[in-house]
Design a protein around this motif. Structure first.
Motif, PDB file in Angstrom:
ATOM      1  N   LYS A   5       1.141  -1.244  -0.520  1.00 21.71           N
ATOM      2  CA  LYS A   5       0.418   0.371   0.046  1.00 21.71           C
ATOM      3  C   LYS A   5       0.752   1.087   0.385  1.00 21.71           C
TER       4      LYS A   5
ATOM      5  N   ASP B 246      -4.458   5.640   1.864  1.00 21.85           N
ATOM      6  CA  ASP B 246      -5.227   5.793   1.418  1.00 21.85           C
ATOM      7  C   ASP B 246      -4.642   5.516  -0.056  1.00 21.85           C
ATOM      8  N   TRP B 247      -6.117   4.520  -0.520  1.00 21.98           N
ATOM      9  CA  TRP B 247      -4.536   3.647  -1.930  1.00 21.98           C
ATOM     10  C   TRP B 247      -5.019   4.520  -2.817  1.00 21.98           C
ATOM     11  N   ARG B 248      -6.221   5.870  -3.246  1.00 26.09           N
ATOM     12  CA  ARG B 248      -6.454   6.444  -4.471  1.00 26.09           C
ATOM     13  C   ARG B 248      -6.963   7.930  -3.220  1.00 26.09           C
TER      14      ARG B 248
ATOM     15  N   PRO C 206     -12.656   6.134  -5.386  1.00 24.67           N
ATOM     16  CA  PRO C 206     -13.236   4.381  -5.096  1.00 24.67           C
ATOM     17  C   PRO C 206     -11.861   3.589  -5.209  1.00 24.67           C
ATOM     18  N   TYR C 207     -11.849   2.531  -4.206  1.00 25.91           N
ATOM     19  CA  TYR C 207     -10.728   1.534  -4.874  1.00 25.91           C
ATOM     20  C   TYR C 207     -10.673   0.138  -3.734  1.00 25.91           C
ATOM     21  N   GLU C 208     -10.589  -0.804  -4.736  1.00 24.14           N
ATOM     22  CA  GLU C 208     -10.979  -2.243  -4.223  1.00 24.14           C
ATOM     23  C   GLU C 208      -9.562  -2.597  -3.596  1.00 24.14           C
ATOM     24  N   ALA C 209      -9.351  -2.508  -2.837  1.00 22.48           N
ATOM     25  CA  ALA C 209      -7.969  -3.454  -2.027  1.00 22.48           C
ATOM     26  C   ALA C 209      -8.166  -4.408  -2.558  1.00 22.48           C
ATOM     27  N   PRO C 210      -6.733  -4.908  -2.206  1.00 24.11           N
ATOM     28  CA  PRO C 210      -6.690  -6.857  -2.276  1.00 24.11           C
ATOM     29  C   PRO C 210      -6.932  -7.564  -0.725  1.00 24.11           C
ATOM     30  N   LYS C 211      -7.679  -7.764  -1.212  1.00 23.50           N
ATOM     31  CA  LYS C 211      -8.717  -8.760   0.617  1.00 23.50           C
ATOM     32  C   LYS C 211      -7.320  -9.741   0.972  1.00 23.50           C
TER      33      LYS C 211
END
Length: 880
Positions: free
Chosen positions: A731, A776-778, A832-837
């Motif tokens: 991250k 945060d990712w984005r 919005p960003y879907e983080a790796p699970k």
């Protein structure tokens, strides 16, 4: 000869005790006394909810009632005409009724149930009946009367109370052989429950206390024997060093509560700085804490060690038909409501009879005057003649009457004055009769619809008297407070390993840890024996102690790794186990019990860590492999009674620790308490995340330093820490900072590559300053520019970090943000960003510490990978 026998008998009686049978005394006197105390002093009646002294006080107040206040001393004196006891007991009982603020309208100092202050002397305070009491307690026409104790007056057997008064006020008393404790309930909820009962619906009622507070009614058991409620003070955090108590538990007052807190502090169970009692009309107790003490932990400690939490055991016992009856509060309410219905019926029937009598005489009066029957008596000379003349004159006109005309009715007619006859108005007379007929019809309607009438009665009570009587005590289910987790450990534990003593008085020996006087300690010896004992000044547990620590009950995360020799010349075995429960002061053998058994290696791991050790064998015979590594991660966690896995049949020379391990247990949740700046596993503060062995915490400070750390509960954090979260290696970290040397703002994005080293991601110039940082990712940011003189303010600029700059190394300068002067930089809502699970805990192949069972080492083969390992911890390791 007879004189000699008498002398011998007298001498025998003088030298020996005589036995007197007291069965008659016990049967007649003691049982009479017990019955008297039960029926006449201690236990309330179910019919009206009063004890005899309370009933007599209420009757005396009714006798004296003229709408004005009366001196309590005067009421007490009047009550002594009914009550065969002293004035003190009457005055005390009256103060208790007055403090419940339901039946008595008080004036003066009646004491304070919050502070425990007593009332002023009865000659200084005044009282009168409340409107509610006048409305629901009295009706002489439906009251059953009996002679007072001296026969001079009449007193009520029971007052016709048309309300569940006993449940509203509560009551307690101790008699001979039994007691009662009925808790008070909420006024409005009792009325609602009565209405539900009348409608045939189910209902539940729970206690409500005038001191407010919080109550756990999980085990209320309808107020029957065996039930229990837990009550707590309402405690909140005013600031990081101050707690405020605003409501207290029922059965306590602010004085006793403060005393219990001070005693707990003196005993070292809690730690406080000082207490302020600002209670007046409402409770306010300020508890000041020393620096570094967790307010959340102190709140739990107050519940565990002081009167801020207490248990109350209700016991529903009442008098019915001159006998004690054990009954629950639900049945009490049903009986009270049914009794109210019957009293309302009796009241309506009496009123109906009165109105019918009024109608009967009004009709006779009209016939008598309208038909001028009074003229028929002018010539009569005798009283009998007068009666007969009137009776004869009435007969043609009385067919519509509802009962026969009696001589008493005729006598009343003769008593009518001439003035009234001369001014008699037929229309008014008929109007009166019509009004009475309407009232009679209305009462008959109420009797025909008695339940609806009773419901309307209760709803009227709620409307007229329910204002301001809402529930005060909050109903909540309590979590049990583990006293061992919240107690202040202010005692030091020492050990004399060689001699086998542990205790708090061995100050010349080895210090182990801090402890408290309620702790248990667990001890392991070199012979493979284990024992749990209470902390004491000095206790012998066995020589050659290899490990001692504070024992935590039901602790499934502390795993013990052990290699031991089975007998003096037997093989060596390895085992891993937890100790969740055991019998105190009982010695347990962790080996096979053979003589000469001894421990080669032992470690205690608070988070199930599994280290790697090197086994060194003695050079005996033709043994080819004298040295190899043993990884405890490959050994299953079993029961402490299991034999373990075979290590070697040959003699071991020594065992060395090669590598510290990580946890083999499921991830554990860790919280951060911002007030004391500490991590914990007790759900205090904000959840940081679930951590496995390799997981770390990311720390960023305002000075521009970044690092990752192992989540150890003993870690102390810097005051300028601005980011603390679970570290996700891939991250990116996004930041805007001001470079002091170049005097420009820069944007940079990077990932933490060196997890073991603290680094600075802004320049080391003294004027360099971090503006914002985001994990945060984005992330998005907004830049507000400073308005320059003579120029228009430049529009705000949005910065999309992902588009503005690529991810670079942590030492890179970054991209220049702008040359213009900046007023403020602030973060916006991230894109919005879907983080790796992450791999959920259930998908990781680990030993379930919730199911530690005995597994046969011959049938189970360990198969653990590096992913099975969890969090590092500071266990105790012993090598031999």
């Amino acid at each position: 000869m007879s004189e000699e026998n008498d002398d011998l008998l007298n001498e025998y009686e003088e030298n020996h005790e005589t036995i007197t049978k007291v069965s008659g005394m016990f049967k007649d006197w003691f049982l009479d006394y017990a019955s008297y105390v039960i029926l006449e002093r201690a236990v309330p009646a179910i019919e009206d909810g009063f004890k005899p002294v309370q009933r007599r006080i209420m009757q005396s107040m009714k006798d004296l009632d003229d709408g004005r206040y009366n001196k309590v001393a005067n009421i007490v004196g009047h009550t002594m005409q009914y009550h065969p006891h002293g004035d003190a007991s009457i005055a005390d009982a009256m103060v208790q009724i007055g403090q419940k603020d339901l039946l008595i309208d008080t004036q003066g100092n009646w004491g304070n149930i919050l502070t425990g202050d007593s009332a002023a002397a009865s000659r200084y305070i005044e009282a009168r009946l409340s409107k509610f009491a006048i409305d629901v307690v009295y009706n002489p026409k439906i009251t059953e009367w009996q002679s007072s104790y001296d026969g001079r007056r009449k007193e009520p057997v029971n007052l016709p109370v048309m309300f569940p008064l006993l449940l509203a006020q509560g009551g307690e008393g101790i008699a001979v052989g039994l007691s009662t404790k009925i808790l008070p309930h909420n006024f409005i909820e009792l009325i609602d429950a009565s209405v539900k009962h009348l409608k045939g619906k189910r209902f539940t009622i729970y206690p409500d206390f005038p001191t407010a507070g919080i109550i756990d009614i999980s085990n209320y058991n309808d107020g029957l024997r065996g039930g229990k409620v837990r009550v707590r003070a309402k405690i909140s955090q005013l600031d990081k060093n101050t707690l405020v108590i605003t409501e207290i538990p029922y059965g306590t007052n602010t004085s006793s509560l403060i005393d219990s807190i001070l005693k707990a502090n003196d005993k070292g169970k809690i730690k406080i700085k000082k207490i302020e009692d600002n209670t007046a009309a409402e409770v306010e107790i300020l508890v000041h804490l020393p620096g570094g003490i967790s307010p959340d932990k102190t709140i739990d400690a107050l519940y565990a060690f002081t009167s801020c939490e207490s248990s109350i055991s209700p016991l529903g016992c009442v008098i019915e038909d001159n006998k004690p009856l054990f009954v629950g509060v639900t049945e009490m309410l049903r009986r009270s409501t049914d009794n109210t219905v019957q009293l309302l019926k009796s009241e309506l029937e009496i009123r109906l009879g009165e109105f019918e009598e009024q109608w009967h005489f009004a009709s006779l009066e009209r016939i008598f005057i309208e038909n001028r029957i009074y003229r028929d008596i002018e010539e009569e000379e005798t009283w009998e003649g007068v009666i007969k003349a009137i009776d004869k004159g009435l007969k043609p006109h009385t067919k519509h009457l509802k009962r026969a005309v009696l001589e008493d009715d005729i006598v009343r007619l003769t008593e009518i004055r001439i003035k009234r006859i001369s001014k008699f108005d037929i229309d008014k007379a008929q109007q009166k009769i019509d009004a009475l007929e309407d009232q009679i019809a209305q009462i008959k309607h109420h009797l025909a619809n008695l339940i609806d009438y009773a419901i309307a009665y209760f709803e009227r009570l709620k409307k007229e008297y329910g204002e301001g009587r809402e529930r005060q005590t909050e109903i909540r289910t309590f979590d049990d407070v583990d006293a061992t987790k919240v107690i202040i450990r202010n005692t030091k534990l020492y050990v004399n390993r060689a001699e086998g003593f542990v205790g708090t008085s061995l100050k010349r020996d080895e210090y182990v840890c801090d402890c408290s006087d309620i702790d248990d300690i667990i001890v392991f010896t070199k012979e493979g024996k284990m024992m749990v004992s209470k902390v004491d000044t000095k206790t012998f547990v066995g020589k050659d102690i290899i490990h001692v620590a504070v024992f935590k009950k039901k602790d499934k995360r502390t795993i013990y790794n052990m290699i031991y020799k089975d007998g003096s010349k037997g093989p060596s075995y390895v085992k891993r186990f937890a100790v969740t429960s055991m019998t105190r002061d009982r010695e347990y053998d962790l080996t096979n019990g053979n003589k000469g058994s001894a421990v080669w290696y032992f470690s205690a791991n608070p988070n199930g860590e599994a280290e790697v050790v090197t086994i060194n064998l003695r050079q005996v015979g033709s043994i080819k492999k004298l040295k190899w590594d043993l990884d405890f991660a490959e050994v299953l966690i079993k029961n402490r009674t299991s034999k373990g896995n075979l290590v070697t049949k040959h003699a071991i020379k020594k065992i060395e620790l090669k590598e510290k391990g990580v946890s083999t247990l499921k991830p554990r949740k860790i919280w951060f308490d911002d007030t004391v700046q500490r991590l914990n596993v007790d759900e205090r503060g904000e959840l940081v995340g679930e951590f496995r062995g390799e997981d770390r915490i990311l720390i960023i400070t305002q000075s521009g330093n970044i690092k990752t750390i192992v989540p150890e509960l003993t870690t102390r954090f810097e005051d300028d820490m601005i980011v603390m979260e679970k570290w996700v290696p891939k991250k990116p970290i996004s930041a805007i900072y001001f470079d002091g040397e170049k005097e420009r703002y820069y944007v940079k994005r990077f990932v933490v590559e060196n997890e073991l080293k603290e680094e600075s991601f802004i320049s080391d110039h003294p004027n360099s300053q971090l503006e914002i940082v985001s994990t945060d990712w984005r992330p998005m940011a907004e830049v507000e520019f400073t308005k320059e003189r003579g120029k228009d303010r430049k529009d705000n600029m949005e910065v999309n970090f992902e588009e503005f700059i690529a991810i670079k190394g942590i030492s890179a300068l970054g991209n220049q943000l702008t040359k213009d002067k900046i007023n403020q930089v602030s973060l916006l809502e991230s894109l919005p960003y879907e983080a790796p699970k992450e791999i959920p805990a259930n998908d990781i192949e680990v030993v379930d510490e919730e199911n530690i069972t005995s597994i046969d080492s011959k049938t189970e083969e360990p198969n653990k990978s590096k992913e099975d390992k969890g969090l590092n911890g500071e266990g105790q390791i012993t090598l031999f």
